[in-house]
Design an enzyme around this catalytic site. Structure first.
Site, PDB file in Angstrom:
ATOM      1  N   ILE A 207       0.778  -1.142  -0.191  1.00 60.20           N
ATOM      2  CA  ILE A 207      -0.077   0.062  -0.224  1.00 60.20           C
ATOM      3  C   ILE A 207       0.821   1.486   0.314  1.00 60.20           C
ATOM      4  CG2 ILE A 207      -1.544  -1.565   1.004  1.00 60.20           C
ATOM      5  CD1 ILE A 207      -1.380   0.128   3.594  1.00 60.20           C
TER       6      ILE A 207
ATOM      7  N   THR B  79       4.414   1.009   1.066  1.00 56.86           N
ATOM      8  CA  THR B  79       4.959   1.113   2.453  1.00 56.86           C
ATOM      9  C   THR B  79       6.168   0.040   2.239  1.00 56.86           C
ATOM     10  OG1 THR B  79       3.716  -1.425   2.301  1.00 56.86           O
ATOM     11  CG2 THR B  79       3.481   0.465   4.205  1.00 56.86           C
TER      12      THR B  79
ATOM     13  N   ALA C 149       4.410  -7.057   7.337  1.00 57.91           N
ATOM     14  CA  ALA C 149       6.012  -6.541   7.001  1.00 57.91           C
ATOM     15  C   ALA C 149       7.010  -7.901   7.623  1.00 57.91           C
ATOM     16  CB  ALA C 149       7.056  -5.303   7.704  1.00 57.91           C
TER      17      ALA C 149
ATOM     18  N   ILE D 255      14.744  -3.901  11.796  1.00 61.58           N
ATOM     19  CA  ILE D 255      14.398  -2.895  10.573  1.00 61.58           C
ATOM     20  C   ILE D 255      14.777  -4.132   9.798  1.00 61.58           C
ATOM     21  CG2 ILE D 255      14.689  -1.142   9.399  1.00 61.58           C
ATOM     22  CD1 ILE D 255      13.133  -1.817  12.140  1.00 61.58           C
ATOM     23  N   LEU D 256      13.621  -4.489   8.254  1.00 62.58           N
ATOM     24  CA  LEU D 256      13.990  -5.383   7.731  1.00 62.58           C
ATOM     25  C   LEU D 256      14.660  -4.502   6.431  1.00 62.58           C
ATOM     26  CD1 LEU D 256      10.485  -7.015   7.882  1.00 62.58           C
ATOM     27  CD2 LEU D 256      13.209  -8.888   8.203  1.00 62.58           C
TER      28      LEU D 256
ATOM     29  N   LYS E  53       8.990  -6.670  13.517  1.00 68.95           N
ATOM     30  CA  LYS E  53       7.980  -6.279  13.997  1.00 68.95           C
ATOM     31  C   LYS E  53       7.420  -5.551  13.241  1.00 68.95           C
ATOM     32  CE  LYS E  53       8.979  -6.651  18.377  1.00 68.95           C
ATOM     33  NZ  LYS E  53       9.040  -6.106  19.955  1.00 68.95           N
TER      34      LYS E  53
ATOM     35  N   GLY F 240       4.683   0.553  10.229  1.00 72.47           N
ATOM     36  CA  GLY F 240       3.864   1.476  10.059  1.00 72.47           C
ATOM     37  C   GLY F 240       2.536   2.294  10.641  1.00 72.47           C
ATOM     38  N   GLU F 241       2.424   1.558  11.818  1.00 75.74           N
ATOM     39  CA  GLU F 241       1.351   2.209  12.781  1.00 75.74           C
ATOM     40  C   GLU F 241       2.592   3.312  14.195  1.00 75.74           C
ATOM     41  OE1 GLU F 241      -2.643  -0.256  11.473  1.00 75.74           O
ATOM     42  OE2 GLU F 241      -1.643  -0.741  13.404  1.00 75.74           O
TER      43      GLU F 241
HETATM   44 MO1  MOS Z   1      -4.823  -0.889   9.432  1.00 78.21          MO
HETATM   45  S1  MOS Z   1      -5.996   0.632   9.692  1.00 78.21           S
HETATM   46  O1  MOS Z   1      -5.073  -2.108   9.333  1.00 78.21           O
HETATM   47  O2  MOS Z   1      -4.455  -0.843   7.371  1.00 78.21           O
END
Ligand code: MOS
Length: 735
Positions: free
Chosen positions: A468, A470, A512, A616-617, A688, A691-692
C-alpha cells in the site's frame, strides 16, 4: 511451517540483503507511470464503460422512489443500477451498512445508484438527472449529546479492571482528572477507491485497490451471492489505504453489478467528495483519564474511559487498549462506551485505537508529570513496566521504551528544555518542546507464499500480500534473496492476486513481519528441494552468492534446476507465543514547535522519533513509513477534522479543499532512529512493524510542545489557533 518457539539463528541473521537500505524494487515502475493502479488497466481490457456513483442526500430514512428516466435517456448512458434492479444481494460480514442502499438509507452518501455511460463525463452529467424522492427520518449524529446516556460497556467488550481503582485514586497524593476529545478523521488516500470489473460467464474479475485480497474476495462473493472461486481479485499497486481499503467498498461492488448488467467491463472510481461519507472513517472520541500517583510520581491508579459512536452493529474505537500496557500501576480500569449514531461507518484507520488513545493519554501524562513536578521523560521512565500490568506473569517479548526515551532526549537536546511554559522566545515565536511515548502491538497471523526457482537463476515469489506504498515488494524480495543466497536483482516479486497463496495482508502493521515470514517458510521448503535435487542433506547447508555450500563441496544453485523449474509453497502459522508474551513496538517522539505570539499559528520546527520495533527489514522503507506517520501525526494534532453537521448528519468538509492535511511547508526537520534490536518471539524474521507505531503519540508530543511554548493546554483536537488565542500570554512587544 509452524512458529511455536522463539527463533534461533537462521539465514536471515546474515543480513546480506535483509536489513539493508535497498531502494524500492517497484520504484521505477511507479515513477515512470507503468505500475497500473486500479483505474489504469487500459490495455488489459477493451470496451470499458464508466460508472458514476449517486450518493444519498439524506443521512437516514427511506427512498420512496428513484426516477432514472431522464438519466437513462442522457447521451451515452448505458444503464442505471439501483437496489431495485441489481438483483438479489447478500451482505459481507465486514461492512456495517449495505454498500448499495435503498429503500433503507443508513448514512449520508450511501450509494443509491450507479450511472454507467460510454464516458466518465457522460456518466457524471447523467448522474445529476437521477431524481431520488426521500422520506427522511430523525437521526442521532452528536456524540457529545449522546454521551450522558451511555454509561455501560458494549456486551462483548467488558471493562478491564485490575485492583481497586476508586480507593487507590481517592488515596493518591497527586491526582489528574481530565477529559480529551479527538475528532472524526478521514483516511483520504491519494488514490481514491477504484475498481474495474469484467465478467466471463459466471466468473468476475475485479481490478481494485484493496489491502486484503482474501477478505475482498470473500466479501464480494457473499454480497453477489456467488462462490469465492468465482471471484478473482487483482490489487498489485495501491495508492495508500490507511485502513480505508481493508474492506470491500462500494466501488468494487458497483463495478461488478454494472458489468454484470451490461455484460461489458465497467470502471468505478469513487468521486473524491463522496469518499468521506461513503466509506469508513476514524470515529471521534471523548476520553476521560484519571491518574493518581504518590508524591514522587509513581502511578498508583489509572483509569481511561472512551466514548465513541457508530452505526447500529458497528464497533467502538478502542482508544483505551494502550492504557492497559504502557505504564505500571497496581490499580487500573479501562472501558469503552459506544453510542449509536447515524453517521457513516466508523472503522479502522492507521493505528486504530492507539492513535486516538495516545493523543489523550500522552497529554494526561504530561499534565500529571507537571503536577508531580518532575520531567515528563523521567516520569515515563519511572513508570515503565516489563510485564503486562493487567497480568503480571506475562512479560513483554521485548520492551526498550526507556532506551527510546533516553536516546531521544539525548539526541534532541531535551536538557535545554525550560520546564516552565512560555519562557522561550525566538523573535515573534514562542518556542517549546514536547515528548510522548508510543506503543503499538505486534500482531501475527498466518501468511502464505509460493516460490519458483528457474533455470536462469531467477526466483519468483507469489503471494496475495499487498503493497500500500509501504515497501512490501522490496522486503519480500530481500527475504527471498537472503534465503536463497542470491542478489535482490534475481528476485521477481508478484503480489496482490487472489490466485496466489493467501497472506496476512496489509493491516494493523502486521504486514511486514508476517508476509516475509510466509516467504521465509516457502523458501525453507525450496531449499529442501534444492538439496534433494543436488543429492544433499538439507541441514547444515549454506546458500550464498548463488552457490550451495555443503561443507567443502560447492554447487551452483542453478545446478539444481538444470532439468527445470522448482516450485515450493508454504504458509507460516503461529503457535501460542503471542499469548505467552505481550508483543509490542515502542517509540519516543520528541517535537519542537514555535507558536506565533500574535496569531497563535503553530509551526513544527523539529521532530524526532526513536523506535524499537524488532529487526528493521529495510531501514529506508521503514524510515519512509515513520516519516509519513509523523506527518500524519502533525495532521492529527493541528488540522485534521471531519466536521459533523449535527442537524443533517454528515461530514461537511468532504473534500481535500476543506479537510486539511499537512503539506511540505508544514514540516521542517524530521529524524528517525531505529534501535538495533531483534525480537525472536515475533517470527523467524525477528521483525515487527513500524507503519502504525510511527503515528502513535506524535500528536500528543506536538500538543505538549505547544503547552510548553505557550502555557495553553488544549484538550480538544485538532489544536487550531482559535483554541489557543483566547488564553495566549500577552505579547511582551506591543504595537
Ligand atoms: Mo490498518 S488501519 O489495519 O490498514
Amino acid at each position: 511451517m509452524k512458529f511455536d518457539k522463539p527463533a534461533s539463528e537462521n539465514p536471515i541473521d546474515r543480513q546480506n540483503v535483509v536489513g539493508q537500505p535497498r531502494d524500492r524494487i517497484d520504484g521505477p515502475l511507479k515513477t515512470t507511470g507503468s505500475a497500473h493502479y486500479a483505474y489504469e488497466w487500459h490495455s488489459e481490457v477493451d470496451n470499458v464503460a464508466y460508472g458514476y456513483v449517486v450518493g444519498s442526500a439524506i443521512a437516514k430514512g427511506r427512498v420512496n422512489a428513484i426516477n432514472t428516466d431522464a438519466a437513462s435517456r442522457a447521451p451515452g448512458v448505458l444503464t442505471v443500477v439501483t437496489a431495485e434492479n441489481a438483483g438479489p444481494l447478500g451482505k459481507g460480514e465486514m461492512n456495517t451498512a449495505t454498500l448499495l442502499g435503498g429503500p433503507e438509507i443508513e448514512h449520508y452518501h450511501q450509494a443509491l445508484a450507479l450511472v454507467v455511460a460510454e464516458t466518465f463525463e457522460q456518466a457524471r452529467a447523467a448522474a445529476s438527472l437521477v431524481e431520488v424522492h426521500y422520506q427522511p427520518q430523525e437521526g442521532n449524529f452528536d456524540l457529545a449529546k449522546a454521551r450522558p446516556e451511555v454509561n455501560t460497556p458494549p456486551e462483548d467488550t467488558p471493562d478491564s479492571i485490575t485492583g481497586d481503582f476508586s480507593t487507590a485514586f481517592a488515596a493518591a497524593e497527586v491526582k489528574l482528572d481530565a477529559t480529551y476529545t479527538t475528532p472524526d478523521q478521514s483516511h483520504f488516500a491519494m488514490e481514491p477507491h477504484a475498481s474495474m470489473a469484467a465478467w466471463d460467464g459466471d466468473k468476475v474479475t475485479v481490478w481494485t485497490s484493496n489491502q486484503m485480497i482474501a477478505w475482498c474476495r470473500k466479501e464480494l462473493a457473499a454480497t453477489l451471492k456467488i462462490e469465492p472461486e468465482q471471484v478473482r481479485i487483482y490489487s498489485p499497486y495501491i495508492g495508500g489505504g490507511f485502513g480505508s481499503k481493508l474492506f470491500l467498498r462500494s466501488d468494487a461492488l458497483l463495478a461488478a453489478l454494472g458489468a454484470r448488467a451490461l455484460q461489458r467491463p465497467v470502471k468505478v472510481m469513487l468521486q473524491r467528495p463522496l469518499i468521506a461519507n461513503n466509506t469508513t472513517h476514524r470515529p471521534a472520541t471523548i476520553q476521560q483519564i484519571r491518574i493518581g500517583t504518590d508524591k514522587v510520581g509513581r502511578i498508583a491508579a489509572i483509569s481511561h474511559l472512551s466514548w465513541s459512536g457508530n452505526l447500529p452493529g458497528g464497533t467502538p474505537e478502542n482508544a483505551v487498549q494502550q492504557t492497559n500496557l504502557l505504564y505500571a500501576g497496581n490499580h487500573r480500569q479501562t472501558g469503552l462506551r459506544l453510542a449509536e449514531l447515524d453517521l457513516p461507518e466508523g472503522n479502522a484507520m492507521r493505528a486504530p485505537g492507539e492513535a486516538a488513545g495516545l493523543l489523550a493519554l500522552e497529554i494526561a501524562i504530561d499534565e500529571i508529570a507537571e503536577k508531580v513536578g518532575i520531567d515528563p521523560v523521567q516520569f515515563r521512565i519511572l513508570n515503565d513496566t516489563q510485564v503486562d500490568p493487567t497480568q503480571p506473569e506475562r512479560f513483554f517479548s521485548q520492551r526498550q521504551l526507556n532506551i527510546c526515551l533516553r536516546e531521544g532526549a539525548k539526541r534532541f537536546g531535551w536538557q535545554d528544555r525550560v520546564a516552565r511554559p512560555g519562557q522561550v522566545r525566538d523573535g515573534r515565536w514562542l518556542v517549546g518542546m514536547g515528548v510522548a511515548a508510543a506503543i503499538r502491538n505486534n500482531m501475527v497471523d498466518k501468511s502464505g507464499a509460493r516460490v519458483h526457482l528457474d533455470p536462469d537463476g531467477t526466483l519468483t515469489v507469489e503471494t496475495d500480500m499487498t503493497d500500500i506504498g509501504t515497501g512490501s515488494y522490496t522486503i519480500i524480495g530481500q527475504t527471498a534473496a537472503e534465503m536463497l543466497g542470491i542478489p535482490l536483482e534475481k528476485v521477481m516479486v508478484k503480489l496482490g492476486d487472489s490466485d496466489f497463496p493467501v497472506s496476512a495482508g496489509s493491516g494493523g502493521q502486521w504486514g511486514a513481519n508476517t508476509s516475509t515470514a510466509g516467504v521465509y517458510a516457502a523458501c525453507v521448503k525450496l531449499r529442501e528441494q534444492v538439496a534433494q535435487r543436488l543429492g544433499l542433506k538439507s541441514d547444515g547447508l549454506d546458500f550464498c552468492d548463488g552457490e550451495v555450500l555443503a561443507g567443502p563441496r560447492r554447487f551452483a544453485l542453478t545446478e539444481a534446476v538444470k532439468d527445470g523449474r522448482l516450485t515450493a509453497e508454504d504458509t507460516m502459522e503461529y503457535g501460542n507465543l503471542d499469548k505467552e508474551f505481550q508483543q509490542s513496538t515502542f517509540a519516543g517522539h520528541f517535537v519542537e514547535v514555535g507558536v506565533d505570539m500574535f496569531t497563535a499559528e503553530v509551526r513544527i520546527r523539529r521532530m524526532l522519533a526513536v523506535c524499537a520495533a524488532g529487526r528493521i527489514l529495510n531501514p529506508k522503507t521503514a524510515r519512509s513509513q515513520v516519516i509519513g506517520a509523523m506527518t500524519m501525526g502533525a495532521g492529527a494534532a493541528l488540522m485534521e477534522e471531519l466536521v459533523v453537521d449535527p442537524r443533517l448528519g454528515y461530514f461537511v468538509n468532504h473534500d481535500l479543499a476543506s479537510y486539511e492535511v499537512p503539506v511540505h511547508a508544514d514540516i521542517t526537520e524530521q529524524e528517525v532512529i531505529f534501535l538495533d534490536e531483534t525480537d525472536p518471539i515475533s517470527s523467524p524474521m525477528k521483525a515487527k512493524g513500524v507503519g502504525e507505531l510511527g503515528l502513535c503519540g506524535v500528536g500528543a508530543a506536538i500538543a505538549n510542545a505547544i503547552y510548553n511554548a505557550t502555557g495553553v493546554r488544549v484538550r480538544e483536537y485538532p489544536i487550531t489557533l482559535d483554541k489557543l488565542l483566547a488564553e495566549m500570554p500577552e505579547p511582551a512587544l506591543k504595537g
